[in-house]
Write a protein that holds these residues in place. Structure first.
Motif, PDB file in Angstrom:
ATOM      1  N   SER A  84      41.900   4.512  91.789  1.00 44.17           N
ATOM      2  CA  SER A  84      42.719   3.545  92.516  1.00 44.17           C
ATOM      3  C   SER A  84      44.167   3.995  92.636  1.00 44.17           C
ATOM      4  N   PHE A  85      44.524   5.090  91.952  1.00 46.49           N
ATOM      5  CA  PHE A  85      45.921   5.500  91.864  1.00 46.49           C
ATOM      6  C   PHE A  85      46.167   6.881  92.454  1.00 46.49           C
ATOM      7  N   PRO A  86      47.412   7.113  92.893  1.00 40.70           N
ATOM      8  CA  PRO A  86      47.783   8.446  93.378  1.00 40.70           C
ATOM      9  C   PRO A  86      47.804   9.436  92.220  1.00 40.70           C
ATOM     10  N   GLY A  87      47.698  10.711  92.544  1.00 46.50           N
ATOM     11  CA  GLY A  87      47.811  11.740  91.524  1.00 46.50           C
ATOM     12  C   GLY A  87      46.606  11.865  90.621  1.00 46.50           C
ATOM     13  N   VAL A  88      45.519  11.167  90.968  1.00 43.64           N
ATOM     14  CA  VAL A  88      44.314  11.166  90.134  1.00 43.64           C
ATOM     15  C   VAL A  88      43.103  11.495  90.998  1.00 43.64           C
ATOM     16  N   ILE A  89      42.302  12.464  90.571  1.00 43.90           N
ATOM     17  CA  ILE A  89      40.985  12.680  91.156  1.00 43.90           C
ATOM     18  C   ILE A  89      39.993  12.667  89.995  1.00 43.90           C
ATOM     19  N   CYS A  90      39.254  11.579  89.888  1.00 42.20           N
ATOM     20  CA  CYS A  90      38.377  11.344  88.749  1.00 42.20           C
ATOM     21  C   CYS A  90      36.917  11.413  89.170  1.00 42.20           C
ATOM     22  N   GLY A  91      36.147  12.211  88.472  1.00 42.80           N
ATOM     23  CA  GLY A  91      34.729  12.325  88.749  1.00 42.80           C
ATOM     24  C   GLY A  91      33.895  11.529  87.769  1.00 42.80           C
ATOM     25  N   VAL A 161      44.767  14.177 102.861  1.00 40.75           N
ATOM     26  CA  VAL A 161      44.433  12.793 103.229  1.00 40.75           C
ATOM     27  C   VAL A 161      44.989  11.822 102.192  1.00 40.75           C
ATOM     28  N   ARG A 162      44.814  12.148 100.924  1.00 41.22           N
ATOM     29  CA  ARG A 162      45.283  11.263  99.854  1.00 41.22           C
ATOM     30  C   ARG A 162      46.799  11.121  99.864  1.00 41.22           C
ATOM     31  N   GLU A 163      47.514  12.156 100.252  1.00 45.29           N
ATOM     32  CA  GLU A 163      48.972  12.059 100.347  1.00 45.29           C
ATOM     33  C   GLU A 163      49.395  11.018 101.378  1.00 45.29           C
ATOM     34  N   LYS A 164      48.577  10.842 102.415  1.00 47.64           N
ATOM     35  CA  LYS A 164      48.908   9.893 103.478  1.00 47.64           C
ATOM     36  C   LYS A 164      48.431   8.470 103.176  1.00 47.64           C
ATOM     37  N   THR A 165      47.437   8.331 102.314  1.00 50.26           N
ATOM     38  CA  THR A 165      46.830   7.012 102.120  1.00 50.26           C
ATOM     39  C   THR A 165      47.224   6.332 100.811  1.00 50.26           C
ATOM     40  N   LEU A 166      47.842   7.058  99.893  1.00 50.10           N
ATOM     41  CA  LEU A 166      48.193   6.489  98.595  1.00 50.10           C
ATOM     42  C   LEU A 166      49.702   6.431  98.414  1.00 50.10           C
ATOM     43  N   ARG A 167      50.193   5.331  97.862  1.00 53.52           N
ATOM     44  CA  ARG A 167      51.625   5.170  97.608  1.00 53.52           C
ATOM     45  C   ARG A 167      52.022   5.864  96.310  1.00 53.52           C
ATOM     46  N   PRO A 168      53.324   6.126  96.106  1.00 58.46           N
ATOM     47  CA  PRO A 168      53.789   6.656  94.822  1.00 58.46           C
ATOM     48  C   PRO A 168      53.435   5.710  93.679  1.00 58.46           C
ATOM     49  N   LEU A 169      53.209   6.273  92.507  1.00 50.80           N
ATOM     50  CA  LEU A 169      52.719   5.485  91.379  1.00 50.80           C
ATOM     51  C   LEU A 169      53.640   4.329  91.017  1.00 50.80           C
TER      52      LEU A 169
END
Length: 211
Positions: A84-91, A161-169
């Motif tokens: 749900s957060f920027p800067g995270v890619i969780c598998g 894509v994530r840079e465009k769709t997620l706000r700063p933490l």
């Protein structure tokens, strides 16, 4: 690499076992493990899987951790909270093949494991094998061999894509119920571990304001 372990309340009793398995595998590789708890099911600071996601995002975005190991009963909730957060890619990782392919195809920085579903006899062995495949063979090299270039290209596209769709933490955290966020950083050893390793002054200042 600095690896953070986070357990939520439903599986807190397994924290010592998970920590032992993780350290056994990754410390000989030269990695450092920080245990953010929960440490027991009776801890005063009770983390939900949602708060585990908030805490994981704070650690990764601040540079206090390079990688997060978390989970819940099935691993699904913790994975969704982390992502749900920027800067995270969780598998979502259930077995060593998941771990290996996530490391090489998706090249993320967090995994969520099922610590109840399917966790029976030999559960600690499965953890060890997962950690070996996750940290012992590098990251982002692609898999299978004939798919290396497109897999690496797709990862870069996803990052864009994530840079465009997620706000700063910090924008995200300021819009979340502060009681929820405060609870996420209320762990017994959080201050000791986090402030010694945080590399982002703005996030550090925000967290200090919560405590």
């Amino acid at each position: 690499m600095r690896i953070a372990l986070i357990n939520e309340n439903s599986q807190a009793a397994k924290n010592p076992l998970i920590l032992e398995s993780l350290k056994k595998v990754v410390e000989p590789m030269g990695h450092v493990v920080d245990n953010y708890g929960m440490y027991t099911a009776e801890d005063a600071a009770q983390l939900t899987y949602v708060q585990a996601g908030i805490l994981g995002a704070i650690l990764l975005n601040s540079g206090a951790a390079d990688y997060v190991i978390t989970g819940c009963g099935t691993g699904e909730g913790a994975m969704l909270a982390m992502n749900s957060f920027p800067g995270v890619i969780c598998g979502h990782v259930e077995d060593p093949v998941d771990a290996y392919t996530f490391a090489h195809v998706n090249d993320g920085n967090a995994v969520a494991l099922p610590f109840a579903k399917g966790f029976g006899w030999g559960g600690e062995l499965n953890l060890e094998y997962i950690f070996e495949k996750l940290f012992g063979f590098g990251h982002g090299q692609g898999y299978p061999k004939e798919r290396v270039e497109p897999e690496q290209r797709n990862k870069k596209i996803l990052d864009g894509v994530r840079e465009k769709t997620l706000r700063p933490l910090l924008e995200c955290l300021r819009d979340i119920d502060p009681i929820l966020v405060k609870g996420a950083v209320a762990g017994e050893k959080f201050g000791e571990l986090f402030f010694a390793n945080c590399k982002d002054q703005a996030i550090a200042d925000y967290v200090r304001g919560l405590r």
